[in-house]
Design a protein around this motif. Structure first.
Motif: not given
Length: 627
Positions: A9-13
């Motif tokens: 999720i952090f990578g997507v954000l």
């Protein structure tokens, strides 16, 4: 939620944030945006005003200048005899973007290009901080806490940032270099607040109230910044208002889905107090106040409003400008208007008396005479004006009248004469003031003339007065509002503790400036007014806890305060390596926050344990009635 899912999720954000950042257009910034738009100089000359811009350029093809003149890109150009192939260009402010695009292949300098120089320099500093400094700080924070805790904070931070960038994109909000600095501050500030969300020391309602008050008081400071007449400060404030409102909404929504996890910083412990230590701290603090006051009284704090000095003397941009001035010519103009008391400058005798003053001005250090009646006549007749005859002088006046030059030598009634001088564009405001004083002293030796300083630097004194007014009013109004709020909340005069904390920090900052001969700049104004809102971030949580637990509150509330403050100081400390503009902002705000943190850890507990501050919690927990 597992660490792997959170990492994805952090990578997507992060990817979405980068997309939005690349889609936002950066607005142009020029010299004028650093200064108030209004001026106290009602009788500006037609040259070097807000509407007519200038620059000095070195080029060996005069045909290009003729072409720019025919296309109305420039208003006029003048070949300067001091250096070969050196020209002064005059152009309308509306043509500035086009002119700056045309001159890129050449060597040039002038106030009209300073905004571009500062923007380019700060963008490099901003990128360096994000790409190199921020990752190192995150690794350090990881070492001090844990991977899971850091990941939680980063998820919060990038979620908030995604919403903020989307809002900016939808509203087509104005973004400039001041906005970039605001973003850095918001990242650090939000990073700090999110620590309270993951602390176990507060329940949800009290946490909502504490964070809400913290953001709200900072928002008050942002409003005062927006009202500033200095464009850089007001732009910072406007972006900060948008960011704080977004942060407030995000935080309150986020608290509805709160899941706490504790963080312990390695090597950081709660401070234990004994009666002797409390007494020593109070005595030491009391003794330091007159020392700082004496230091300020005997010092001369230097105020510097030149935006070029914000980028630092070691930067490539600053050195390029210095190289231009050392190889070619100074590029900051001063215009002197001399009014004759006896007769008009139609008389040769009057202009030959003026010659003595012109010669005397050449002895002022760093001063370069660009254009005056002496130089103009010598170019016209190839001899000094002291050798002029009535016939040759009359021919000179006729030629000057027919030239239609914007660099006027005389007024239409021939009662005023103009002298155009140059000083280094890197000169700080304090030195400019000293130069103007020296010019005035020289003119006092010639009572037959009245002297007025005109041009861009003529308003520096006025700008200084505005700066001091904003400094005093912004600080007093923001602190006054915060004090009234806490007075209403606590129903006790003992809320003066908040003002004591802020004043100790401010006086100490000025003392450090005086002790180390640091200049007071726009970054000082920005940091002080901003800090007047931030000062409540820690105290509001202490007050909430103190109303329930009294002295024992320091055994629990100290840990999240230390974690949040160290996080902010680490973020600001990283700016020390990001460049001169970031360094100065971080230094000013970092000093204030450090002194405030020491006050909270050592002096505030000692004050609250004094008899005069006892029993103030008898009013009851009034925060419940305010939510």
């Amino acid at each position: 939620m597992s660490k792997i899912v959170k990492t994805i999720i952090f990578g997507v954000l992060l990817f979405l944030n980068l997309l939005l950042i690349n889609s936002i257009t950066m607005q142009k910034t020029d010299w004028g945006t650093f200064f108030p738009k209004n001026t106290n100089n009602e009788t500006q000359t037609t040259l070097f005003t807000q509407n007519i811009q200038y620059l000095f350029i070195s080029m060996n093809n005069q045909t290009i200048l003729e072409q720019w003149l025919e296309e109305d890109t420039i208003l006029n150009y003048y070949q300067l005899n001091q250096k070969k192939d050196l020209y002064l260009l005059l152009f309308n402010r509306t043509q500035q973007t086009k002119v700056l695009q045309n001159i890129k292949p050449f060597v040039y300098s002038g106030t009209s290009v300073l905004g571009e120089v500062v923007v380019k320099n700060f963008q490099e500093e901003f990128s360096f901080y994000l790409l190199y400094i921020a990752p190192i700080l995150l690794l350090l924070f990881w070492f001090l806490s844990s991977y899971e805790y850091l990941l939680n904070i980063l998820l919060e931070l990038f979620s908030f940032n995604l919403i903020l960038l989307t809002t900016i994109k939808v509203l087509d909000f104005h973004i400039d270099i001041a906005s970039l600095m605001t973003f850095l501050f918001l990242f650090v500030y939000a990073f700090t607040l999110f620590h309270y969300i993951y602390s176990k020391e507060f329940d949800k309602k009290k946490l909502q109230f504490g964070i809400g008050i913290s953001i709200f008081t900072t928002l008050i400071s942002a409003i005062f910044l927006t009202l500033s007449q200095f464009g850089f400060i007001s732009s910072f404030g406007a972006t900060l208002i948008l960011g704080l409102i977004t942060l407030l909404i995000y935080t309150f929504i986020r608290l509805h889905f709160l899941k706490k996890s504790s963080c312990t910083f390695r090597g950081i412990y709660h401070f234990k107090y004994t009666t002797k230590k409390r007494l020593n701290v109070i005595i030491l603090s009391t003794m330091s106040v007159p020392f700082i006051g004496l230091l300020l009284f005997h010092s001369n704090l230097h105020l510097n409003l030149n935006p070029l000095t914000l980028i630092g003397k070691q930067t490539k941009a600053f050195q390029e400008i210095e190289n231009f001035e050392s190889n070619y010519i100074n590029s900051l103009p001063i215009v002197i208007e001399l009014s004759s008391k006896d007769s008009s400058f139609k008389e040769l005798k009057e202009v030959q008396q003026l010659h003595q003053l012109v010669q005397d001005l050449q002895t002022v250090p760093t001063l370069f005479q660009l254009y005056n009646p002496d130089i103009a006549y010598k170019n016209f007749a190839s001899r000094e004006i002291t050798q002029a005859t009535l016939q040759s002088y009359a021919q000179f006046l006729l030629a000057n009248e027919l030239s239609n030059s914007q660099m006027s030598l005389f007024s239409s009634d021939m009662k005023k004469s103009y002298i155009y001088l140059l000083i280094p564009i890197t000169t700080d405001t304090y030195s400019v003031k000293q130069i103007l004083q020296q010019i005035d002293l020289k003119a006092q030796k010639y009572p037959q003339f009245d002297l007025k300083i005109k041009g861009k630097v003529s308003d520096f004194h006025h700008h200084t007065q505005l700066f001091l007014q904003e400094f005093a009013s912004g600080l007093s109004l923001s602190l006054g509002f915060i004090f009234l709020f806490f007075l209403f909340y606590c129903r006790s005069y003992k809320t003066l503790i908040i003002i004591i904390s802020a004043l100790v920090s401010f006086v100490s900052l000025l003392g450090i400036h005086a002790l180390f001969n640091l200049q007071v700049t726009l970054m000082t104004l920005l940091s002080v007014i901003l800090f007047s809102g931030l000062v409540t971030d820690n105290i509001v949580h202490i007050f909430i806890c103190y109303k329930e637990k009294e002295e024992s509150c320091f055994n629990s509330v100290t840990k999240p305060i230390i974690v949040s403050n160290i996080s902010m100081l680490l973020g600001l400390g990283g700016m020390f390596f990001g460049g001169s503009l970031l360094f100065e902002f971080a230094l000013e705000l970092g000093i204030l926050l450090t002194i405030n943190l020491l006050f909270i850890l050592y002096i505030l507990p000692s004050l609250l344990r004094l008899k005069v501050f006892k029993n103030y919690t008898a009013q009851g927990d009034s925060y419940k009635t305010m939510m």
